[in-house]
Design an enzyme around this catalytic site. Structure first.
Site, PDB file in Angstrom:
ATOM      1  N   HIS A 212       0.826  -1.211   0.000  1.00  0.00           N
ATOM      2  CA  HIS A 212       0.000   0.000   0.000  1.00  0.00           C
ATOM      3  C   HIS A 212       0.856   1.254   0.000  1.00  0.00           C
ATOM      4  O   HIS A 212       2.079   1.213   0.186  1.00  0.00           O
ATOM      5  CB  HIS A 212      -0.948   0.003   1.200  1.00  0.00           C
ATOM      6  CG  HIS A 212      -0.274   0.016   2.548  1.00  0.00           C
ATOM      7  ND1 HIS A 212       0.221   1.170   3.123  1.00  0.00           N
ATOM      8  CD2 HIS A 212      -0.029  -0.980   3.441  1.00  0.00           C
ATOM      9  CE1 HIS A 212       0.740   0.892   4.307  1.00  0.00           C
ATOM     10  NE2 HIS A 212       0.620  -0.405   4.526  1.00  0.00           N
ATOM     11  N   CYS A 228       3.271  -4.904   6.775  1.00  0.00           N
ATOM     12  CA  CYS A 228       2.844  -4.600   5.416  1.00  0.00           C
ATOM     13  C   CYS A 228       4.002  -4.003   4.613  1.00  0.00           C
ATOM     14  O   CYS A 228       4.991  -3.537   5.168  1.00  0.00           O
ATOM     15  CB  CYS A 228       1.665  -3.635   5.425  1.00  0.00           C
ATOM     16  SG  CYS A 228       0.101  -4.388   5.918  1.00  0.00           S
TER      17      CYS A 228
END
Length: 321
Positions: A212, A228
């Site tokens: 992301h 992440c």
């Protein structure tokens, strides 16, 4: 659907002047006929021989530049720019200071398909699908990964969904920590400047893990997330619409890479591993493999040089012959 509709970067190029990465989708279509110097930074035609792309070069810092500004403009992350310029101030390089841009890369020793993420290198490699007659390409981007106790998981997975303007639901661990500080977060953070996922997120087939954007781009090139994979906003936007659902994602921890140029030169590069035990084992295997390859070609190995590279683990690509 028109090109401009599928690639929102075309509507906001002026806002993304820090980098030309977002033009990658358009330029990729004509890559077969383009010179490599015409491609966005971090985009390369795959070499017909060897496994190295790009080159190291230098630029001069401007009066208002930080080293992080220069890194972002040249497709480099925090650790990369810092290790390549150990004597240059991060925040005030100084006007006219020569800054080394470590924009040469040894491709990971993995199948060149889909996305390959090397957590030791803090870098993502994307091998977009090409049509018949088109030049095979690789795109590489600096990333942020999981910090201590929140390691980014390794292994082969795939993309499952693309989310534009995602909402963020803080996990229980974050809510607990924030509550202990007396600053409990909301149950959901809507899209906007306060959203740590940025404007684009690609879900992985590992529950809770994503590739992301970020609202804190200074952390790109660092181990700072909860597992992440973070990318600069312009970088995730560049690939977002072009990574099909179901794309293979291979997450590896390869702290040592051996390179072979098209002219036959051999190189070695070492990073700090996220797993020190794995680093020791890979060191042995890689060095043995390297020695065997050179001995077959009648070349000698400078064992002291190899040992020095492994000890420093500063990401610099060092020639072996």
């Amino acid at each position: 659907m028109t090109t401009s509709a599928r690639y929102p970067a075309f509507r906001r190029i002026k806002q993304l002047c820090v980098s030309s990465f977002a033009l990658g989708a358009w330029l990729l279509a004509s890559a077969a006929a383009a010179n490599e110097s015409d491609l966005p930074k971090g985009h390369f035609a795959l070499p017909e021989e060897g496994n190295m792309v790009g080159e190291v070069y230098t630029v001069s810092a401007g009066q208002e530049d930080t080293l992080l500004d220069i890194a972002r403009a040249h497709n480099v992350g925090y650790e990369e720019i810092r290790m390549a310029n150990p004597d240059v101030s991060i925040w005030v390089p100084g006007e006219g200071t020569e800054v080394t841009i470590p924009s040469q890369f040894i491709l990971p020793d993995e199948p060149r398909t889909g996305i390959v993420i090397n957590v030791a290198e803090l870098r993502l490699y994307y091998y977009p699908e090409v049509g018949e007659g088109e030049t095979p390409m690789v795109e590489t981007y600096p990333i942020g990964i999981g910090r201590d106790a929140f390691d980014t998981p390794l292994g082969v997975t795939k993309t499952t969904m693309r989310l534009e303007n995602p909402a963020w639901y803080p996990p229980a661990s974050i809510r607990r920590e924030a509550a202990e500080r007396g600053d409990p977060p909301p149950a959901v953070v809507p899209p906007g400047p306060d959203n740590p996922l940025g404007k684009y997120a690609i879900l992985l087939d590992i529950p809770g893990y994503l590739i992301h954007g970020t609202n804190q781009p200074d952390g790109i090139g660092m181990r700072a997330s909860r597992g992440c994979i973070r990318m600069h906003p312009e970088d995730i936007e560049s690939i977002f619409w072009r990574v099909p659902v179901g794309t293979k994602v291979n997450i590896i921890d390869a702290p040592i890479k051996v390179g072979w140029s098209s002219t036959g030169g051999a190189y070695i590069q070492a990073f700090t591993a996220t797993d020190e035990q794995a680093f020791g084992m890979q060191t042995l295997l890689e060095v043995v493999s390297l020695i065997e390859a050179h001995e077959q070609e009648g070349r000698s190995i400078d064992y002291e040089l190899v040992s020095n590279v492994l000890e420093k683990a500063n990401g610099q690509i060092v020639p072996l012959n």
